[in-house]
Design an enzyme around this catalytic site. Structure first.
Site, PDB file in Angstrom:
ATOM      1  N   GLU A   1       0.994  -0.941   0.214  1.00  0.00           N
ATOM      2  CA  GLU A   1       0.111   0.109  -0.111  1.00  0.00           C
ATOM      3  C   GLU A   1       0.893   1.231   0.026  1.00  0.00           C
ATOM      4  O   GLU A   1       1.829   1.338   0.640  1.00  0.00           O
ATOM      5  CB  GLU A   1      -0.974  -0.040   1.306  1.00  0.00           C
ATOM      6  CG  GLU A   1      -1.894  -1.188   1.034  1.00  0.00           C
ATOM      7  CD  GLU A   1      -2.756  -1.322   2.376  1.00  0.00           C
ATOM      8  OE1 GLU A   1      -4.110  -1.462   2.000  1.00  0.00           O
ATOM      9  OE2 GLU A   1      -2.419  -0.920   3.522  1.00  0.00           O
TER      10      GLU A   1
ATOM     11  N   CYS B   1       3.495   8.654   0.474  1.00  0.00           N
ATOM     12  CA  CYS B   1       4.001   7.874   1.383  1.00  0.00           C
ATOM     13  C   CYS B   1       4.106   6.462   0.864  1.00  0.00           C
ATOM     14  O   CYS B   1       3.338   5.494   0.474  1.00  0.00           O
ATOM     15  CB  CYS B   1       3.185   7.616   2.729  1.00  0.00           C
ATOM     16  SG  CYS B   1       3.533   6.706   4.193  1.00  0.00           S
TER      17      CYS B   1
ATOM     18  N   CYS C   1       6.325  -6.175   7.717  1.00  0.00           N
ATOM     19  CA  CYS C   1       7.501  -5.946   8.582  1.00  0.00           C
ATOM     20  C   CYS C   1       7.732  -6.883   9.726  1.00  0.00           C
ATOM     21  O   CYS C   1       6.885  -7.551  10.196  1.00  0.00           O
ATOM     22  CB  CYS C   1       7.223  -4.492   9.315  1.00  0.00           C
ATOM     23  SG  CYS C   1       8.468  -3.822  10.205  1.00  0.00           S
TER      24      CYS C   1
ATOM     25  N   CYS D   1       5.866  -3.935  16.091  1.00  0.00           N
ATOM     26  CA  CYS D   1       5.542  -3.292  16.870  1.00  0.00           C
ATOM     27  C   CYS D   1       4.011  -3.138  17.438  1.00  0.00           C
ATOM     28  O   CYS D   1       3.172  -3.465  16.607  1.00  0.00           O
ATOM     29  CB  CYS D   1       5.912  -1.475  16.449  1.00  0.00           C
ATOM     30  SG  CYS D   1       7.379  -1.329  16.190  1.00  0.00           S
TER      31      CYS D   1
ATOM     32  N   CYS E   1       1.111  -1.234  15.476  1.00  0.00           N
ATOM     33  CA  CYS E   1       1.156  -0.766  14.062  1.00  0.00           C
ATOM     34  C   CYS E   1       0.675  -1.956  13.546  1.00  0.00           C
ATOM     35  O   CYS E   1       0.851  -3.137  13.543  1.00  0.00           O
ATOM     36  CB  CYS E   1       2.615  -0.738  13.785  1.00  0.00           C
ATOM     37  SG  CYS E   1       3.055  -0.720  11.987  1.00  0.00           S
TER      38      CYS E   1
ATOM     39  N   GLU F   1      10.345  -1.469   7.451  1.00  0.00           N
ATOM     40  CA  GLU F   1      11.576  -0.652   8.083  1.00  0.00           C
ATOM     41  C   GLU F   1      12.550  -0.409   6.825  1.00  0.00           C
ATOM     42  O   GLU F   1      13.211  -1.183   6.278  1.00  0.00           O
ATOM     43  CB  GLU F   1      12.167  -1.478   9.168  1.00  0.00           C
ATOM     44  CG  GLU F   1      13.330  -0.936   9.682  1.00  0.00           C
ATOM     45  CD  GLU F   1      13.227   0.622  10.009  1.00  0.00           C
ATOM     46  OE1 GLU F   1      12.360   0.980  10.701  1.00  0.00           O
ATOM     47  OE2 GLU F   1      14.495   1.183   9.580  1.00  0.00           O
TER      48      GLU F   1
ATOM     49  N   SER G   1      11.819   7.225   7.634  1.00  0.00           N
ATOM     50  CA  SER G   1      11.536   7.339   9.029  1.00  0.00           C
ATOM     51  C   SER G   1      11.968   5.557   9.532  1.00  0.00           C
ATOM     52  O   SER G   1      11.737   4.943   8.751  1.00  0.00           O
ATOM     53  CB  SER G   1       9.973   7.297   9.166  1.00  0.00           C
ATOM     54  OG  SER G   1       9.773   6.921  10.378  1.00  0.00           O
TER      55      SER G   1
ATOM     56  N   SER H   1      11.381   7.223  15.081  1.00  0.00           N
ATOM     57  CA  SER H   1      10.039   6.775  15.728  1.00  0.00           C
ATOM     58  C   SER H   1      10.425   6.394  17.132  1.00  0.00           C
ATOM     59  O   SER H   1      11.068   5.284  17.154  1.00  0.00           O
ATOM     60  CB  SER H   1       9.357   5.417  15.066  1.00  0.00           C
ATOM     61  OG  SER H   1       8.923   5.769  13.983  1.00  0.00           O
TER      62      SER H   1
ATOM     63  N   CYS I   1      -0.739   6.560   8.536  1.00  0.00           N
ATOM     64  CA  CYS I   1       0.443   6.086   8.953  1.00  0.00           C
ATOM     65  C   CYS I   1       0.086   4.740   9.760  1.00  0.00           C
ATOM     66  O   CYS I   1      -0.774   4.855  10.926  1.00  0.00           O
ATOM     67  CB  CYS I   1       1.529   6.832   9.787  1.00  0.00           C
ATOM     68  SG  CYS I   1       2.229   8.062   8.595  1.00  0.00           S
TER      69      CYS I   1
HETATM   70  N1  SAH Z   1       9.236   1.177   9.982  1.00  0.00           N
HETATM   71  C1  SAH Z   1       9.472   2.603   9.947  1.00  0.00           C
HETATM   72  C2  SAH Z   1       8.634   3.335   8.965  1.00  0.00           C
HETATM   73  C3  SAH Z   1       7.153   2.993   8.867  1.00  0.00           C
HETATM   74  S1  SAH Z   1       6.102   3.263  10.124  1.00  0.00           S
HETATM   75  C4  SAH Z   1       9.094   3.343  11.534  1.00  0.00           C
HETATM   76  O1  SAH Z   1       8.690   2.582  12.303  1.00  0.00           O
HETATM   77  O2  SAH Z   1       9.445   4.542  11.631  1.00  0.00           O
HETATM   78  C5  SAH Z   1       5.823   5.132   9.785  1.00  0.00           C
HETATM   79  C6  SAH Z   1       5.082   5.673  10.993  1.00  0.00           C
HETATM   80  O3  SAH Z   1       4.091   5.457  11.433  1.00  0.00           O
HETATM   81  C7  SAH Z   1       6.162   5.686  12.369  1.00  0.00           C
HETATM   82  O4  SAH Z   1       6.380   6.646  12.996  1.00  0.00           O
HETATM   83  C8  SAH Z   1       5.102   4.732  13.205  1.00  0.00           C
HETATM   84  O5  SAH Z   1       5.527   4.661  14.279  1.00  0.00           O
HETATM   85  C9  SAH Z   1       3.810   5.218  12.863  1.00  0.00           C
HETATM   86  N2  SAH Z   1       2.954   4.278  13.220  1.00  0.00           N
HETATM   87  C10 SAH Z   1       2.807   2.805  13.143  1.00  0.00           C
HETATM   88  N3  SAH Z   1       1.556   2.624  13.704  1.00  0.00           N
HETATM   89  C11 SAH Z   1       0.996   3.718  13.892  1.00  0.00           C
HETATM   90  C12 SAH Z   1      -0.585   4.033  14.550  1.00  0.00           C
HETATM   91  N4  SAH Z   1      -1.415   2.909  14.772  1.00  0.00           N
HETATM   92  N5  SAH Z   1      -0.856   5.284  14.482  1.00  0.00           N
HETATM   93  C13 SAH Z   1      -0.170   6.389  13.924  1.00  0.00           C
HETATM   94  N6  SAH Z   1       1.170   6.104  13.521  1.00  0.00           N
HETATM   95  C14 SAH Z   1       1.591   4.880  13.339  1.00  0.00           C
HETATM   96 FE1  SF4 Z   2       7.785  -2.115  11.341  1.00  0.00          FE
HETATM   97 FE2  SF4 Z   2       7.841   0.690  11.885  1.00  0.00          FE
HETATM   98 FE3  SF4 Z   2       5.168  -0.774  12.136  1.00  0.00          FE
HETATM   99 FE4  SF4 Z   2       7.176  -0.835  13.817  1.00  0.00          FE
HETATM  100  S1  SF4 Z   2       5.997   0.850  13.196  1.00  0.00           S
HETATM  101  S2  SF4 Z   2       6.197  -2.574  12.877  1.00  0.00           S
HETATM  102  S3  SF4 Z   2       9.082  -0.735  12.551  1.00  0.00           S
HETATM  103  S4  SF4 Z   2       6.606  -0.569  10.107  1.00  0.00           S
END
Ligand code: SAH
Ligand code: SF4
Length: 352
Positions: free
Chosen positions: A79, A93, A100, A104, A107, A164, A195, A218, A345
């Site tokens: 996506e 984006c 991934c 997390c 996420c 990532e 990021s 992040s 995001c």
């Molecule tokens: N893996 C990288 C980039 C992709 S995530 C990273 O973690 O930075 C892009 C952004 O979306 C990151 O800052 C991530 O923490 C944020 N993100 C993840 N889950 C989210 C959510 N449920 N609500 C808002 N932002 C979120």
């Molecule tokens: Fe992966 Fe970034 Fe999502 Fe964490 S926030 S699971 S590093 S995509």
């Protein structure tokens, strides 16, 4: 950037064909080879058969955002999102991986595991798709865009989709070069952002990278204990190591970094933690940090054992921002666009 299929086809062609093809793809933004009228018909046919330009995507629009679910040739779905910013600029984006591996808890991408890295071509295709769409739709009437454009273009690229980026740096860095290339999408380096959840080897690779792109971290928690609870990868990369790499980055590049901090109700949004965050950030020069507070987007499938995460209330987010402000830190609150189409995001899951 040329795909291996194109390289193979051009092997017995005169050198200027490379330039013509580059121009057709990235400047004329053609969607199929028939439109490349500068090329002889037999070459167009061969390209259409062996190096098709079509990008298979389903697009859902919602006001200022459009989410594309792109079908890769192996059947995986990724996506990407086009965000029409309030300032009239277009941000894409992009995803860097299918899924991934880092899981997390907050996420959506992290919930479905990891399939594979994207190729540089697959990363570039995400921005190309939207560049083509923008070219074929009427230019916005936004007074904020420079006048005289025939059509709108992709102004910014952020690596904040699925995956990532620093765990796929070879392909990500190659894609960034094509985004930036004058003969590619011609996007300014300072308009490209990566990021990371804090992969220190990646931050160090960026120090050596010749283009002056932006780095976002992040962070989401100001201490290792809470961070490890939210982000399993934090066990491998303690804050001390991440901040050592950041300090080296700032020393070399002297460019502002963005600290991304999700605001999750009752989890990481207390006044006390704002103070702890300020203490942590005291280690780096204040004028080189901007903190972006991100209201948590409900993903509907958190693995948190004790129920679902909720976004912090806006007054709580403002208090947090003000607490940071009193300590001399610049903080902004991210306007979360695209929530209703699960295109914000952290909501990108790659499902149909
Ligand atoms: N893996 C990288 C980039 C992709 S995530 C990273 O973690 O930075 C892009 C952004 O979306 C990151 O800052 C991530 O923490 C944020 N993100 C993840 N889950 C989210 C959510 N449920 N609500 C808002 N932002 C979120
Ligand atoms: Fe992966 Fe970034 Fe999502 Fe964490 S926030 S699971 S590093 S995509």
């Amino acid at each position: 950037m040329e795909s291996t299929a194109i390289k193979k086809i051009l092997a017995d062609q005169p050198a200027y064909r490379h330039r013509q093809i580059q121009e057709a793809i990235y400047q004329k933004l053609i969607s199929n080879w028939e439109e490349a009228t500068a090329l002889p018909k037999d070459l167009r046919d061969r390209l259409a058969g062996e190096a098709p330009l079509e990008i298979k995507a389903e697009i859902i629009a919602d006001g200022a955002t459009q989410k594309a679910a792109i079908a890769l040739t192996d059947g995986n779905i990724i996506e990407s999102v086009l965000i029409k910013n309030a300032d009239g600029r277009n941000t894409v984006c992009v995803s860097s991986q299918v899924g991934c591996a880092l899981g997390c808890l907050f996420c959506a991408t992290g919930q479905n595991g990891y399939k594979r890295n994207l190729t540089a071509e697959e990363i570039v295709a995400q921005a190309l798709l939207f560049a083509r769409l923008l070219k074929n739709s009427p230019p916005s009437s936004s007074p904020l865009r420079k006048g005289g454009e025939e059509y709108e273009r992709v102004d910014n690229v952020v690596f904040m989709g699925m995956g990532e980026p620093f765990l796929n740096w070879d392909n990500v860095s190659e894609a960034i070069k094509t985004f930036n290339d004058k003969d590619g999408l011609n996007i300014a380096a300072r308009s490209i952002s990566i990021s990371t959840c804090g992969i220190t080897a990646g931050i160090r690779a960026l120090i050596k990278f010749p283009l002056q792109i932006n780095l976002a971290l992040s962070l989401h928690a100001p201490n290792d204990k809470l961070r490890q609870e939210l982000m399993p990868i934090a066990k491998k990369y303690p804050l001390k190591n991440i901040f050592d790499a950041l300090k080296d980055y700032l020393h070399e590049k002297n460019r502002k970094i963005m600290i991304e901090y999700l605001m999750i109700d009752g989890i990481n949004d207390t006044y006390h933690l704002a103070g702890e965050l300020a203490d942590l950030l005291e280690e780096i020069p204040k004028h080189l940090v901007i903190i972006n507070l991100i209201p948590y987007n409900p993903t509907g499938e958190t693995r948190r054992p004790a129920g679902k995460f909720q976004p912090s209330a806006m007054n709580k987010i403002k208090d947090f921002k003000n607490a940071l402000g009193r300590r001399g830190f610049e903080a902004t609150i991210r306007e979360s666009l695209g929530g209703s189409i699960a295109g914000a995001c952290g909501q990108l899951a790659g499902k149909k």
